[in-house]
Design a protein around this motif. Structure first.
Motif, mmCIF file in Angstrom:
data_model
loop_
_atom_site.group_PDB
_atom_site.id
_atom_site.type_symbol
_atom_site.label_atom_id
_atom_site.label_comp_id
_atom_site.label_asym_id
_atom_site.label_seq_id
_atom_site.Cartn_x
_atom_site.Cartn_y
_atom_site.Cartn_z
ATOM 1 N N UNK A 32 -45.234 -19.893 80.746
ATOM 2 C CA UNK A 32 -44.179 -20.585 80.366
ATOM 3 C C UNK A 32 -43.589 -20.133 78.877
ATOM 4 N N UNK A 33 -44.582 -19.799 78.038
ATOM 5 C CA UNK A 33 -44.283 -19.324 76.848
ATOM 6 C C UNK A 33 -43.335 -17.955 76.835
ATOM 7 N N UNK A 34 -43.788 -17.039 77.748
ATOM 8 C CA UNK A 34 -43.077 -15.816 77.803
ATOM 9 C C UNK A 34 -41.498 -16.412 78.311
ATOM 10 N N UNK A 35 -41.355 -17.113 79.449
ATOM 11 C CA UNK A 35 -40.053 -17.353 80.027
ATOM 12 C C UNK A 35 -39.221 -18.240 78.880
ATOM 13 N N UNK A 36 -40.195 -19.056 78.084
ATOM 14 C CA UNK A 36 -39.433 -19.639 77.207
ATOM 15 C C UNK A 36 -38.874 -18.736 76.013
ATOM 16 N N UNK A 37 -39.410 -17.767 75.597
ATOM 17 C CA UNK A 37 -39.265 -16.900 74.538
ATOM 18 C C UNK A 37 -37.934 -15.946 74.845
ATOM 19 N N UNK A 38 -38.075 -15.459 76.033
ATOM 20 C CA UNK A 38 -37.080 -14.721 76.843
ATOM 21 C C UNK A 38 -35.608 -15.409 76.924
ATOM 22 N N UNK A 39 -35.824 -16.750 77.189
ATOM 23 C CA UNK A 39 -34.555 -17.398 77.261
ATOM 24 C C UNK A 39 -34.066 -17.952 75.684
ATOM 25 N N UNK A 40 -34.972 -18.067 74.982
ATOM 26 C CA UNK A 40 -34.574 -18.513 73.711
ATOM 27 C C UNK A 40 -33.806 -17.047 73.149
#
Length: 293
Positions: A143-151
């Protein structure tokens, strides 16, 4: 497995590290890395490795993300201190294609997983995002990885909109080697990838290998008179003073029209955190120059 005993100063370093806060481990797995792009990716995901190389240099060159307390410094990236790594008791070691020669010794300590972000003639942004996803999945931080990439994508989109007035001029990102030569970053570099995603053209259109070409004579800058020159540290001592007195340098169109940007230090072979740092620093510099102009 046979290793020589740690030297006294290394043993003292381990004892000192033992008094610091314990790193936050993912899925109770003790992780180490010998690569800076992995290091910054781990920290961006909220994972503190037990050990990593050249931390003082990382703080000077990469600058961010901030290295938490408790990470053992393994010394030089190319010749890590295997005794300290062994004493850090990692259960997984992350490496990259730059350190393949070290893997036979690394695998005697713990399993090794390798990533290849920087490959000749291949842009590194998507491989860096894939690395973040892979590490996130492996260590319970998907979840943190997807959030960082989206941000990251959102941040780039916002900067791209603000930089539209600058889209007509290309940018050439360089490191000075000395007052007469520089290293230039091409389309297969993270800097080149960021320029594209910000809607800016890279003024250097010739081929590069592993992201960059060096040494390039300073006279090559005369061939791109419309470009912004983005100077990225490190800058050799005295180089700027020599350039300031150089008739050729001062005659360059980019110099005469104030299109030379001096950025803060950035890891040229980093992952997504380095990409975001470059995007932010370059955008701030361009927007500040436009406001003053």
């Amino acid at each position: 497995m046979s290793f020589s005993l740690p030297r006294r100063r290394d043993a003292l370093a381990i004892l000192a590290a033992a008094t610091l806060p314990r790193p936050a481990l993912a899925n109770d797995l003790r992780v180490a890395t010998v690569d800076w792009s992995v290091l910054e990716t781990l920290i961006a995901l909220g994972i503190t490795p037990v050990a990593a190389p050249e931390l003082l240099q990382f703080r000077e060159v990469a600058v961010e993300p901030v290295i938490p307390a408790g990470v053992t410094d393994l010394g030089l990236r190319g010749t890590v201190n295997f005794e300290l790594l062994l004493l850090s008791r990692p259960e997984l070691i992350y490496s990259s294609s730059f350190y393949v020669s070290s893997e036979p010794r690394l695998t005697r300590i713990a399993p090794v997983e390798r990533f290849s972000i920087y490959v000749p003639s291949r842009p590194p942004y998507e491989p860096a995002a894939a690395m973040m996803r892979a590490i996130g999945a492996r260590l319970g931080r998907s979840d943190e990885a997807e959030r960082y990439i989206a941000e990251t994508e959102v941040e780039f989109a916002g900067l791209r909109e603000r930089l539209k007035p600058h889209a007509a001029r290309p940018v050439i990102p360089i490191n000075l080697g000395d007052a007469r030569h520089f290293r230039v970053f091409g389309a297969d570099s993270m800097f080149g990838e960021v320029l594209k995603r910000l809607g800016l053209a890279n003024a250097w259109t010739e081929a590069t290998s592993y992201s960059a070409m060096a040494p390039v004579g300073i006279e090559a800058l005369a061939r791109i008179p419309d470009a912004w020159i983005a100077l990225i540290p490190p800058v050799p001592p005295g180089a700027l003073d020599v350039l300031a007195a150089s008739t050729f340098w001062n005659a360059l169109p980019s110099m005469r029209t104030g299109r030379v940007l001096q950025l803060a230090s950035i890891n040229p072979f980093g992952g997504l955190p380095a990409a975001r740092r470059f995007a932010r620093l370059l955008s701030e510099a361009l927007l500040t120059e436009r406001a003053h102009g």
